[in-house]
Scaffold this active site. Structure first.
Site, PDB file in Angstrom:
ATOM      1  CG  PHE A 148       3.857   1.597  -2.643  1.00 26.52           C
ATOM      2  CD1 PHE A 148       4.138   2.831  -2.080  1.00 26.52           C
ATOM      3  CD2 PHE A 148       2.909   0.795  -2.041  1.00 26.52           C
ATOM      4  CE1 PHE A 148       3.468   3.266  -0.940  1.00 26.52           C
ATOM      5  CE2 PHE A 148       2.225   1.216  -0.905  1.00 26.52           C
ATOM      6  CZ  PHE A 148       2.508   2.454  -0.358  1.00 26.52           C
ATOM      7  CG  ASP A 233       4.857  -6.721  -2.025  1.00 23.39           C
ATOM      8  OD1 ASP A 233       3.690  -7.147  -1.884  1.00 23.39           O
ATOM      9  OD2 ASP A 233       5.223  -5.601  -1.628  1.00 23.39           O
ATOM     10  CE  LYS A 262      -2.332  -3.049  -0.622  1.00 22.37           C
ATOM     11  NZ  LYS A 262      -2.605  -2.012   0.368  1.00 22.37           N
TER      12      LYS A 262
END
Length: 418
Positions: A148, A233, A262
């Site tokens: 994801f 990531d 984030k």
């Protein structure tokens, strides 16, 4: 649509307005949040909840963190947006500090995590054509099954999630999927046109899937052997969540590019970045890539404050120590309503026994007991409280989880863990 019959009039009004005017691309829990502080959220009726989601790790440092809010308010009183058409006073200190934190030369700031991912894909292709010598339009990038990385067209082009991909084709070519954790499959997928490997050190959305200990070192070795870039990531796994600044650190791996987001915005403003050395990021020239808001003065000021929080090591220490306690308590539920517990630091994927219901139903029962958590892939609950949470607050949430499990196991004549 969620059954809102138990909502108060104030919450029901807010939910009906959102459902009427907002696109239904999320399935929220039935609660309307008005404020937050530390590990706590408060709804419009004044009820409080322990936040065990942290906005998917965007709120690692707690809601309304005083240091970050102070910096943001001060910067709002100066200037918030200038665009990169001019230099700004906060930009330089931010990118220097972030580059130093990552042990790299340069930073490409963006806004959202998926923008950082997209930017890294462009950089990898550019590096492949201009440095490695891959023929134009022939580059391919190795990606993982179960990944994801966001929901843009290019990123969903290599997603396994039918909800994310349905009715959105045609998709972007140039990606080769291999099973996560399978080094032999990755080696076999390499060819002379491969320019990069894109990997989540821990697959968060997939259910906090942690790889075998030799996996990331093996990825690094394959990348070196085939002269391709390793792109990590760390948008969810990074910035303290797993007990270190980056999860890659824990297995002795340094990727060519870090992808961050984030928590980099401190739960205040969207901030993301691609961080790497000049031999990759230095390939960009004016006009070849950009963002109106990327690296804006407000984002840079908050991002710098986040880096300063991480430089002390306090947040990483809290994640390690409290994470050990979290996992000790969660493993006690194995065989008592829980079939598997995964994760590291203050991050866990907890698989619920299907005989007791779905993970969503357990999350709804947790909400009734004052804990906010989120389900994924049917039977998994993701737990990721802010790193500022106390041991006592952690135990309150786990006690609530024990109570929920006991309540659903009792009708089946099963025994839970007290």
């Amino acid at each position: 649509m969620t059954d809102h019959r138990a909502l108060s009039p104030a919450q029901l009004q807010a939910v009906e307005q959102i459902e009427a005017y907002g696109s239904h691309n999320y399935h929220p829990l039935p609660v309307v949040i008005e404020s937050g502080s530390g590990a706590w959220l408060t709804d419009v009726d004044g009820n409080t909840y322990l936040d065990f989601l942290s906005a998917y790790s965007a709120v690692n440092f707690g809601h309304s963190n005083p240091e970050l809010v102070k910096v943001a308010v001060e910067q709002l009183g100066k200037v918030s947006i200038t665009s990169r058409a001019v230099y700004s006073a906060t930009y330089g200190p931010f990118i220097e500090a972030l580059a130093r934190l990552c042990g790299k030369d340069m930073v490409l700031p963006m806004n959202t995590g998926v923008e950082a991912v997209e930017s890294s894909l462009k950089l990898a292709r550019k590096w492949g054509y201009e440095v490695k010598g891959v023929p134009e339009d022939m580059a391919n990038i190795i990606v993982m099954e179960g990944n994801f990385h966001g929901r843009t067209i290019s990123v969903i082009s290599f997603s396994d999630d039918d909800d994310a991909t349905g009715s959105y084709g045609p998709f972007t070519p140039g990606f080769v999927k291999v099973p996560y954790g399978d080094l032999a499959a990755m080696e076999a997928a390499m060819d002379e046109h491969t320019v990069a490997i894109l990997v989540e050190p821990i697959q968060g959305e997939a259910g906090v899937i942690t790889p075998p200990p030799d996996y990331l070192p093996g990825v690094r070795a394959i990348a070196d052997r085939h002269n391709v870039l390793m792109i990590a990531d760390e948008i969810q796994s990074g910035l303290g969540r797993t007990g270190s600044t980056f999860y890659c650190e824990q297995v002795g791996v340094v990727p060519d590019l870090y992808l961050l987001g984030k928590a980099l915005g401190g739960g205040v403003v969207p901030v993301s970045a691609v961080v790497g050395n000049a031999d990759i990021l230095g390939l960009l020239r004016p006009g070849q890539h950009g963002s109106t808001f990327g690296g804006n003065p407000l984002a840079a000021a908050v991002g710098l404050a986040v880096v300063k929080l991480l430089e002390t090591g306090e947040m990483q220490r809290r994640s390690r120590e409290l994470g050990a306690h979290l996992h000790d308590r969660l493993t006690a539920f194995l065989g008592h309503g829980v079939t598997q517990v995964r994760g590291i630091g203050l991050w866990a994927g907890v698989d619920i026994d299907p005989s007791l219901g779905s993970a969503r139903s357990i999350c709804e029962l947790l909400l009734e007991r004052g804990v906010i958590a989120k389900d994924t892939h049917g039977q998994t609950i993701r737990l990721a409280p802010p790193l500022v949470i106390t041991r006592e607050e952690l135990d309150m949430a786990i006690d609530a989880f024990a109570d929920v499990l006991a309540s659903v196991m009792a009708p089946a004549g099963l025994v839970g863990v007290s």
